[in-house]
Design a protein around this motif. Structure first.
Motif: not given
Ligand code: SAM
Length: 306
Positions: A15, A51, A54, A56, A71-74, A77, A99-100, A102, A117, A130
């Motif tokens: 995203i 996940g 941003t 928040v 933890v954020e994979r992108n 972000l 990091a991932d 998973m 997520m 996850v």
């Molecule tokens: C729906 S967004 C929610 C973001 C934030 N938690 C929020 O509530 O505003 C899900 C987030 O999970 C991240 N994400 C998805 N799969 C992931 C993974 N395997 N490991 C880490 N982050 C992941 C996405 O990049 C995205 O930023």
């Protein structure tokens, strides 16, 4: 149909930052998360967010926690979250980890795990995989005492509806998202059927298989189903209430619409993997008048045998 796009690049997994403002300003989502986090995170506690986007929700947690692992994979972000947190009070309590989720485990036991997520019906996003994987690995490293989870529980339902798929005079039977609410009542043909209650502290399902009969309550054309998901983010037992986030419903056209009358019974069957595509769910979806329920079972049986 196959796609050349790697799984992690598909929308839902990926995203981009410029879509996150929708989530940031969605008060139906933000307000209950903020309240649930405030209710659940203990003073000076340790929190893990999987996940983080941003950052928040981690920041909400940081108002009470000693340490938050976000933890954020992108990478874009993770960088953005780091710079936003630096400009918000107590943001220094949050460590952003690229990091991932998973595979990631925190360096110490945590009191609370936040994971958003979420997708209606638990399709597309990997919430269940996850958290399923996290719990197994966490148990191995830190023992059987689990942290609390936000959300605490997610409830999934399906409902037969009559949907107007007309857009500026153009008819297109596309899957669509709509805010749930009383305005939808006109299109309801029957009350929702609850097909799964996911308690994150218990065994987390990775697939859904549903075959049910439903009694029609209003005359109409049964041409779509609506998938509904309500997330119970926290419970306030002293006030006998829950903090919930009811997500936008996903409306899916069915292959062969048919007229229904109040009192009749219809059969609905479908199956899908958690985190799977909307298309796969839709392909498995079979809806018939009750007299053809045997055909529905046959269909499911044949699909499984294939
Ligand atoms: C729906 S967004 C929610 C973001 C934030 N938690 C929020 O509530 O505003 C899900 C987030 O999970 C991240 N994400 C998805 N799969 C992931 C993974 N395997 N490991 C880490 N982050 C992941 C996405 O990049 C995205 O930023």
């Amino acid at each position: 149909m196959t796609t050349d796009v790697p799984e992690e690049h598909l929308l839902g997994q990926f995203i981009p930052l410029h879509y996150h403002f929708n989530m940031l300003r969605d008060q139906q989502r933000m307000a209950p998360f903020r309240e649930a986090i405030d209710l659940t995170v203990p003073d000076n506690g340790v929190v893990l967010e999987l996940g983080g986007g941003t950052g928040v929700l981690s920041w909400f947690a940081a108002q009470k926690a000693r340490d938050v692992y976000c933890v954020e994979r992108n990478p874009a972000l993770a960088r953005a979250a780091q710079s936003f947190l630096a400009n918000n009070s107590n943001g220094d309590r949050v460590s952003v980890i690229l990091a991932d989720a998973m595979h990631y485990l925190p360096p110490e036991p945590v009191d609370v795990v936040i994971c958003e997520m979420l997708h209606v019906g638990m399709v597309r996003e990997k919430q269940l995989q996850v958290l399923h994987s996290f719990k197994e690995r966490y148990r191995q490293r830190f023992g059987p005492l689990m942290p609390r989870f936000i959300p605490d529980t997610s409830v999934l339902a399906i409902q037969p509806i009559q949907q107007d798929f007309c857009f500026s005079g153009y008819t297109a039977r596309v899957p669509l998202f709509e805010p749930p609410g009383p305005h939808m009542k006109d299109s309801w043909l029957a009350d929702p059927f609850f097909y799964s209650t996911i308690d994150y502290s218990a065994e987390i399902p990775l697939a859904f298989q549903v075959a049910t009969e439903m009694t029609i309550q209003s005359d109409g054309l049964f041409n779509a189903v609506s998938l509904l998901t309500n997330n119970f983010l926290a419970f306030v037992l002293t006030e006998k209430r829950a903090v919930t986030w009811l997500m936008n419903q996903l409306v899916l056209p069915i292959q062969k619409p048919f007229a229904v009358r109040a009192g009749e019974t219809v059969s609905i069957a479908f199956e899908y993997q958690a985190g799977g595509s909307i298309e796969a769910l839709q392909e498995s979806l079979v809806a018939h008048p009750e007299t053809r329920s045997a055909a529905v079972s046959d269909h499911i049986y044949l699909r499984r045998a294939a």
